[in-house]
Design a protein around this motif. Structure first.
Motif, PDB file in Angstrom:
ATOM      1  N   PRO A  80       0.803  -1.224   0.000  1.00  0.00           N
ATOM      2  CA  PRO A  80       0.000   0.000   0.000  1.00  0.00           C
ATOM      3  C   PRO A  80       0.836   1.274   0.000  1.00  0.00           C
ATOM      4  O   PRO A  80       1.765   1.424   0.794  1.00  0.00           O
ATOM      5  CB  PRO A  80      -0.822  -0.086   1.285  1.00  0.00           C
ATOM      6  CG  PRO A  80      -0.531  -1.385   1.909  1.00  0.00           C
ATOM      7  CD  PRO A  80       0.606  -2.025   1.202  1.00  0.00           C
ATOM      8  N   LEU A  82       0.337   5.639  -0.465  1.00  0.00           N
ATOM      9  CA  LEU A  82      -0.508   6.827  -0.550  1.00  0.00           C
ATOM     10  C   LEU A  82       0.351   7.982  -1.034  1.00  0.00           C
ATOM     11  O   LEU A  82       1.410   8.257  -0.455  1.00  0.00           O
ATOM     12  CB  LEU A  82      -1.121   7.159   0.818  1.00  0.00           C
ATOM     13  CG  LEU A  82      -1.909   8.470   0.936  1.00  0.00           C
ATOM     14  CD1 LEU A  82      -3.087   8.519  -0.031  1.00  0.00           C
ATOM     15  CD2 LEU A  82      -2.392   8.662   2.378  1.00  0.00           C
ATOM     16  N   ARG A 166      -7.663   5.485  -6.957  1.00  0.00           N
ATOM     17  CA  ARG A 166      -6.984   4.264  -6.511  1.00  0.00           C
ATOM     18  C   ARG A 166      -6.720   3.383  -7.725  1.00  0.00           C
ATOM     19  O   ARG A 166      -7.601   3.184  -8.556  1.00  0.00           O
ATOM     20  CB  ARG A 166      -7.829   3.487  -5.517  1.00  0.00           C
ATOM     21  CG  ARG A 166      -7.164   2.172  -5.073  1.00  0.00           C
ATOM     22  CD  ARG A 166      -8.107   1.211  -4.359  1.00  0.00           C
ATOM     23  NE  ARG A 166      -8.736   1.751  -3.201  1.00  0.00           N
ATOM     24  CZ  ARG A 166      -8.288   1.624  -1.945  1.00  0.00           C
ATOM     25  NH1 ARG A 166      -7.183   0.966  -1.711  1.00  0.00           N
ATOM     26  NH2 ARG A 166      -8.950   2.140  -0.945  1.00  0.00           N
ATOM     27  N   VAL A 171      -3.022   4.718  -3.801  1.00  0.00           N
ATOM     28  CA  VAL A 171      -4.055   5.749  -3.680  1.00  0.00           C
ATOM     29  C   VAL A 171      -3.381   7.101  -3.864  1.00  0.00           C
ATOM     30  O   VAL A 171      -2.297   7.344  -3.313  1.00  0.00           O
ATOM     31  CB  VAL A 171      -4.758   5.690  -2.301  1.00  0.00           C
ATOM     32  CG1 VAL A 171      -5.701   6.875  -2.110  1.00  0.00           C
ATOM     33  CG2 VAL A 171      -5.509   4.371  -2.146  1.00  0.00           C
ATOM     34  N   THR A 173      -4.161  11.440  -3.922  1.00  0.00           N
ATOM     35  CA  THR A 173      -5.104  12.530  -3.665  1.00  0.00           C
ATOM     36  C   THR A 173      -4.510  13.857  -4.129  1.00  0.00           C
ATOM     37  O   THR A 173      -3.305  14.087  -3.994  1.00  0.00           O
ATOM     38  CB  THR A 173      -5.460  12.657  -2.165  1.00  0.00           C
ATOM     39  OG1 THR A 173      -4.314  13.084  -1.424  1.00  0.00           O
ATOM     40  CG2 THR A 173      -5.987  11.348  -1.601  1.00  0.00           C
ATOM     41  N   HIS A 186      -5.872   8.059   5.258  1.00  0.00           N
ATOM     42  CA  HIS A 186      -4.733   7.187   5.562  1.00  0.00           C
ATOM     43  C   HIS A 186      -5.229   5.774   5.887  1.00  0.00           C
ATOM     44  O   HIS A 186      -4.630   4.788   5.458  1.00  0.00           O
ATOM     45  CB  HIS A 186      -3.922   7.766   6.719  1.00  0.00           C
ATOM     46  CG  HIS A 186      -3.232   9.049   6.371  1.00  0.00           C
ATOM     47  ND1 HIS A 186      -3.902  10.254   6.327  1.00  0.00           N
ATOM     48  CD2 HIS A 186      -1.944   9.316   6.043  1.00  0.00           C
ATOM     49  CE1 HIS A 186      -3.040  11.211   5.985  1.00  0.00           C
ATOM     50  NE2 HIS A 186      -1.855  10.672   5.803  1.00  0.00           N
ATOM     51  N   ALA A 189      -6.286   4.082   2.600  1.00  0.00           N
ATOM     52  CA  ALA A 189      -5.140   3.690   1.774  1.00  0.00           C
ATOM     53  C   ALA A 189      -4.366   2.519   2.370  1.00  0.00           C
ATOM     54  O   ALA A 189      -3.884   1.658   1.633  1.00  0.00           O
ATOM     55  CB  ALA A 189      -4.201   4.886   1.588  1.00  0.00           C
TER      56      ALA A 189
END
Length: 192
Positions: A80, A82, A166, A171, A173, A186, A189
């Motif tokens: 993962p 972000l 995503r 992910v 933003t 958070h 993600a």
């Protein structure tokens, strides 16, 4: 125990670290957070955050430190990740700016600072796919996601323009989720 890394060459490192800890706690996870300024740490992480800042500087520093290839491998491994604001620009396929060396880990095209200059910054309560209540998004010189590949899911939009996306484990933003007390982005993600 999970190990989260926050790329710390520039950007809101402390704020993101706090948000990761709050999200982990809310999801019942034990998580340490490490600031990453040089190569060799990213491969040890379970979660990774690429924060905002100035995208041309971030991309240059990532390459100089050899962190860029580690981030690409991290994303390719399905872990993962972000990427927020300028981090989204760097993570994208195309930043529409030759000064930004993108990582191409998120199949979107991004227009830097498209939401305006610093004085045009704004906050908006936005509906985000996967969250039960609107999220208080903070937009500061925010990029516009103007092309989204079919493999990319739009999680949120402002005026029909994607601001959160995503693609598998990544992910991105346009906004700064770390500038609020709300750690749900958070959590979405990293822990959902």
């Amino acid at each position: 125990m999970l190990k989260a890394g926050v790329i710390a060459v520039q950007g809101d490192v402390a704020e993101h670290a706090d948000a990761i800890r709050r999200a982990a706690d809310r999801h019942g996870e034990d998580c340490t957070v490490e600031s990453i300024r040089s190569a060799g740490v990213v491969p040890e992480c379970d979660l990774l955050l690429l924060p905002g800042g100035e995208s041309t500087t971030i991309s240059r520093l990532l390459a100089e430190e050899g962190i860029d290839e580690e981030i690409e491998a991290f994303a390719a491994a399905g872990k993962p990740l972000l990427a927020t604001c300028a981090g989204l620009i760097v993570a994208s396929r195309d930043a529409k700016d030759d000064r930004v060396s993108t990582l191409d880990i998120l199949d979107v095209s991004v227009d830097r600072n498209a939401f305006g200059r610093q004085k045009d910054s704004f906050e908006a309560a936005i509906d985000v796919e996967g969250l039960d209540e609107p999220f208080p998004a903070v937009f500061i010189r925010a990029p516009l996601i103007d092309e989204v590949d079919a493999a990319v899911e739009t999680l949120a939009a402002v005026d029909d323009r994607p601001v959160a996306v995503r693609q598998d484990n990544v992910v991105g933003t346009s906004f700064h989720p770390e500038l609020t007390d709300d750690s749900r982005i958070h959590g979405l993600a990293f822990f959902s």
